[in-house]
Write an enzyme that holds these catalytic residues in place. Structure first.
Site, PDB file in Angstrom:
ATOM      1  N   ALA A 191      32.254  27.362  46.951  1.00 38.20           N
ATOM      2  CA  ALA A 191      33.145  28.493  47.215  1.00 38.20           C
ATOM      3  C   ALA A 191      34.353  28.413  46.291  1.00 38.20           C
ATOM      4  CB  ALA A 191      33.589  28.473  48.678  1.00 38.20           C
ATOM      5  N   CYS A 192      35.057  29.551  46.146  1.00 34.26           N
ATOM      6  CA  CYS A 192      36.258  29.561  45.314  1.00 34.26           C
ATOM      7  C   CYS A 192      37.284  30.522  45.905  1.00 34.26           C
ATOM      8  CB  CYS A 192      35.935  29.932  43.873  1.00 34.26           C
ATOM      9  SG  CYS A 192      35.311  31.607  43.668  1.00 34.26           S
ATOM     10  N   PHE A 193      38.539  30.298  45.551  1.00 31.26           N
ATOM     11  CA  PHE A 193      39.650  31.131  46.002  1.00 31.26           C
ATOM     12  C   PHE A 193      39.678  32.410  45.177  1.00 31.26           C
ATOM     13  CE2 PHE A 193      44.402  31.943  45.718  1.00 31.26           C
ATOM     14  CZ  PHE A 193      44.512  32.467  46.999  1.00 31.26           C
ATOM     15  N   GLU A 196      35.395  33.357  48.166  1.00 31.29           N
ATOM     16  CA  GLU A 196      34.119  33.937  47.748  1.00 31.29           C
ATOM     17  C   GLU A 196      33.076  32.858  47.498  1.00 31.29           C
ATOM     18  OE1 GLU A 196      35.769  37.922  45.402  1.00 31.29           O
ATOM     19  OE2 GLU A 196      34.966  36.239  44.238  1.00 31.29           O
TER      20      GLU A 196
END
Length: 252
Positions: A126-128, A135
Site C-alpha cells: 500500500a502507499c499514501f 491506495e
C-alpha cells in the site's frame, strides 16, 4: 517506548460512535484520557457527513430509509462516506497534538503509515495518496478525516474489507443516470477492498490485529489493551443526544 491504549473491537450505533470519538478527544485534551486507538463497526450501516456538508445535498434520505441506513454528522471535515456494517472496519486515533507533526499533510502521512504497515502485514503493498487516502495498486482502499480541537487530534477513517459499492451510490446523491453498470465498473477502477485484493475475505479481528501492529510500528509506541473509562462512557452518553439531534444533522 510510550504506552498507548487500544480498545477492543466494538460494534456501536453511529451516534454512539461519534460521541465516543468526541468524548475521548475532549478528555485527552484535559489529560484525563490516554492517547487511544480504537476500531469499530457501524450497526446499522450509516452515511457520515463531513462537518461542513449539507445533508440535503449529499444524502438520498428516501434510499437511506428504504435500506435502514442511518445518517450522522462527524466532528471532522471531508466528504460524505458510506459505512457498511458488513464491509468496513473503521479506525479512530486520538492523541495530543504535540505527538504529531504540526503540518496537516505530514500528520496524515504519519498516521496513514500505520494503515500502510497494517495492509502490508495482510499481504498487500500500500502507499499514501495525499491528502488523506491509502491506495493499493492505484486504487483507494482507505480514506481518513481529521480534526484538531483543544490541543488534541482526532483522525478516523475507513478500512475497506468488502463494501457494497452499488448501495453506496444509491445512498449518496449521484444522478440516476450515473448509477449504471458502466458507472459502477468505473468506480471499481478507482476503489478496491481487502477481499478483492487478497482473493479471500479476512475476518474483522484479523484486520484489526494487523492494523494495530501497523500503528505500533508507525508511531513507535506500545499498545496496551483497555476499555473505555466510566468518565468517557458518561460523557459519550451525554454527547450522543447531540449527534442524534436534528439540529446537529441539519446544521449546514
Amino acid at each position: 517506548m510510550e504506552g498507548w491504549r487500544v480498545i477492543p473491537l466494538r460494534i456501536d450505533d453511529p451516534f454512539c460512535s461519534m460521541a465516543i470519538d468526541e468524548a475521548i478527544l475532549k478528555l485527552n485534551s484535559e489529560g484525563k484520557s490516554p492517547n487511544t486507538l480504537r476500531f469499530w463497526r457501524w450497526q446499522p450501516s450509516a452515511v457520515s457527513l463531513g462537518y461542513f456538508q449539507s445533508m440535503d445535498r449529499e444524502v438520498d434520505l428516501q434510499a437511506a430509509d428504504k435500506y435502514g441506513v442511518a445518517v450522522v454528522r462527524r466532528l471532522s471535515g471531508g466528504g460524505a462516506v458510506f459505512h457498511d456494517y458488513n464491509g468496513e472496519l473503521t479506525y479512530s486515533l486520538v492523541c495530543r497534538q504535540d505527538e504529531l507533526p504540526r503540518d496537516i499533510m505530514e500528520s496524515f502521512r504519519v498516521i496513514c503509515g500505520g494503515l500502510i504497515n497494517g495492509f502490508e502485514r495482510l499481504g498487500l503493498k500500500a502507499c499514501f495518496a495525499p491528502l488523506n487516502d491509502v491506495e493499493v495498486g492505484g486504487k483507494k482502499i482507505s480514506g481518513s478525516a481529521q480534526t484538531r480541537k483543544w490541543g488534541s487530534v482526532l483522525q478516523h477513517g475507513t478500512i475497506l474489507v468488502d463494501p457494497n459499492i452499488r448501495l453506496m451510490f444509491e445512498l449518496l446523491k449521484v444522478s440516476p443516470a450515473k448509477i449504471s453498470d458502466k458507472f459502477i465498473a468505473s468506480v471499481y477502477e478507482r476503489v478496491t477492498s481487502l477481499t478483492r485484493e487478497l482473493n479471500k475475505r479476512p475476518s474483522f479481528d484479523e484486520v484489526r490485529d494487523a492494523m494495530c501492529a501497523g500503528f505500533a510500528d508507525s508511531l513507535g509506541v506500545r499498545f496496551e489493551e483497555g476499555n473505555l473509562t466510566a468518565e468517557e462512557i458518561k460523557l459519550a452518553q451525554e454527547l450522543k443526544a447531540k449527534y442524534a439531534s436534528s439540529e446537529w444533522l441539519n446544521k449546514r
